[in-house]
Design a protein around this motif. Structure first.
Motif, PDB file in Angstrom:
ATOM      1  N   ARG A  60       0.844  -1.195   0.000  1.00 53.86           N
ATOM      2  CA  ARG A  60       0.000   0.000   0.000  1.00 53.86           C
ATOM      3  C   ARG A  60       0.885   1.252   0.000  1.00 53.86           C
ATOM      4  O   ARG A  60       1.811   1.365   0.795  1.00 53.86           O
ATOM      5  N   ARG A  61       0.564   2.185  -0.878  1.00 51.52           N
ATOM      6  CA  ARG A  61       1.351   3.406  -0.966  1.00 51.52           C
ATOM      7  C   ARG A  61       0.516   4.508  -1.594  1.00 51.52           C
ATOM      8  O   ARG A  61      -0.533   4.242  -2.196  1.00 51.52           O
ATOM      9  N   GLN A  62       0.987   5.730  -1.464  1.00 48.69           N
ATOM     10  CA  GLN A  62       0.334   6.858  -2.105  1.00 48.69           C
ATOM     11  C   GLN A  62       1.402   7.812  -2.627  1.00 48.69           C
ATOM     12  O   GLN A  62       2.512   7.876  -2.090  1.00 48.69           O
ATOM     13  N   LYS A  63       1.072   8.525  -3.688  1.00 54.78           N
ATOM     14  CA  LYS A  63       2.027   9.470  -4.248  1.00 54.78           C
ATOM     15  C   LYS A  63       2.295  10.583  -3.235  1.00 54.78           C
ATOM     16  O   LYS A  63       1.382  11.052  -2.555  1.00 54.78           O
ATOM     17  N   TRP A  64       3.556  10.993  -3.181  1.00 49.87           N
ATOM     18  CA  TRP A  64       3.967  11.945  -2.137  1.00 49.87           C
ATOM     19  C   TRP A  64       4.950  12.971  -2.730  1.00 49.87           C
ATOM     20  O   TRP A  64       6.078  13.101  -2.307  1.00 49.87           O
ATOM     21  N   TYR A  74       6.882   8.213  -3.175  1.00 44.26           N
ATOM     22  CA  TYR A  74       5.720   7.547  -2.584  1.00 44.26           C
ATOM     23  C   TYR A  74       5.846   7.525  -1.071  1.00 44.26           C
ATOM     24  O   TYR A  74       6.959   7.552  -0.518  1.00 44.26           O
ATOM     25  N   GLY A  77       2.129   2.909   3.073  1.00 42.03           N
ATOM     26  CA  GLY A  77       0.939   2.834   3.896  1.00 42.03           C
ATOM     27  C   GLY A  77       1.157   2.068   5.180  1.00 42.03           C
ATOM     28  O   GLY A  77       0.272   2.050   6.049  1.00 42.03           O
TER      29      GLY A  77
END
Length: 331
Positions: A60-64, A74, A77
């Protein structure tokens, strides 16, 4: 911030007003931007393929945001740490990935790689930076998967003169002969400048490089520790299956391998009329690989033997048609 469409059209129209010097300057800037974009694409492709966090393995990850070099960052999560495609890779601490990719392309693509000095001058870098990057590539590519050989297998050795390029042994001994032991051999240039008698034949200063190939295209270069037949047997035994036909010269090591494994063995000579047997048994493929090795290694003027495995692996990748992305993804 990207240009709006109408601003971009105005930019294209303005190109018609440039003089030749300005056009040359614009081409240089565009070439540099393209180089950076290609490097970013290669690195981000690695992140797309390996979506796990390099710290905890969470998917799980999100753009950062983006890094200083415009690479997508990224946030994990799981552990909440940030990372990019460079994190945890061998190229993670290189500040100019775009120039590193140019060095990598020069190594893998094209007819003849440039020397370190010429490449450094072309890129506006210090020669030691380019040299460190080449050594970094060697560390990335040092691990390889041994190809599987089958059918008619050709084997032979070529030799590379031992080199201590960069060693200070002779200088230190000359400065303090009582406390610093003499090097194990004279410098190679001393044989010419001082009229020393050159060692004839295959002395221990000629390093054997085993070359194996089959008719399916599998090929292998492997540096051997010494000239002993037992060393050759240990290297060849895992490579030759029992149902293969081994073609080699008359070296005793090959005969022992064939007899121990019950392998059909065809011995070929170097004189006319003995180089081919039954129309299909020969070692011309490995002889061709030897010629390509000699052509490849000659511009480096005898690389230091401690780095010879890296040069051998480099040649294997060139012969296999490897691309820069293959090396980056393996880092």
């Amino acid at each position: 911030m990207p240009l709006r469409h109408q601003d971009f059209r105005h930019f294209l129209d303005a190109l018609n007003e440039l003089n030749p010097a300005q056009i040359e300057d614009a081409q240089t800037r565009i070439r540099d931007l393209r180089r950076k974009t290609e490097a970013i694409s290669e690195i981000e492709a690695r992140t797309s393929r390996e979506a796990k966090c390099p710290f905890c393995g969470e998917e799980r990850r999100q753009k950062w945001g983006r890094t200083r070099t415009k690479i997508q960052r990224y946030r994990c999560g799981g552990c909440q740490k940030t990372y990019s495609g460079r994190t945890g890779s061998a190229v993670g601490h290189i500040h100019r990935p775009d120039l590193f990719m140019v060095v990598l392309r020069d190594m893998l693509i094209g007819s003849t790689p440039l020397s370190v000095r010429k490449l450094a001058k072309k890129l506006g870098l210090n020669k030691y930076t380019v040299w460190r990057w080449r050594m970094l590539v060697f560390s990335i590519i040092e691990n390889r998967v041994t190809p599987a050989f089958s059918g008619i297998i050709e084997a032979d050795e070529t030799y590379q003169r031992e080199s201590r390029k960069g060693s200070r042994e002779w200088v230190r001994h000359a400065a303090d002969p009582l406390n610093v032991p003499a090097p194990p051999r004279p410098r190679w240039e001393d044989f010419t400048s001082q009229g020393l008698k050159m060692m004839r034949g295959l002395s221990r200063w000629q390093l054997p490089i085993l070359t194996v190939a089959d008719r399916g295209g599998a090929k292998l270069f492997q540096r051997l520790a010494n000239h002993a037949g037992a060393t050759l047997q240990d290297a060849m035994t895992p490579l030759v299956p029992r149902d293969a036909v081994l073609c080699s010269d008359g070296a005793a090591g090959y005969s022992k391998i064939a007899s121990a494994g019950g392998i059909e063995h065809v011995v070929l000579g170097s004189k006319p009329g003995t180089r081919v047997a039954a129309g299909c048994y020969h070692i011309q493929n490995v002889n061709s690989l030897h010629a390509r090795y000699k052509k490849f290694i000659k511009p480096f003027c005898g690389p230091a033997s401690k780095n010879l495995n890296g040069y051998i692996r480099w040649l294997e990748l060139r012969l296999a048609g490897a691309r820069p992305a293959d090396v980056i993804r393996g880092s």
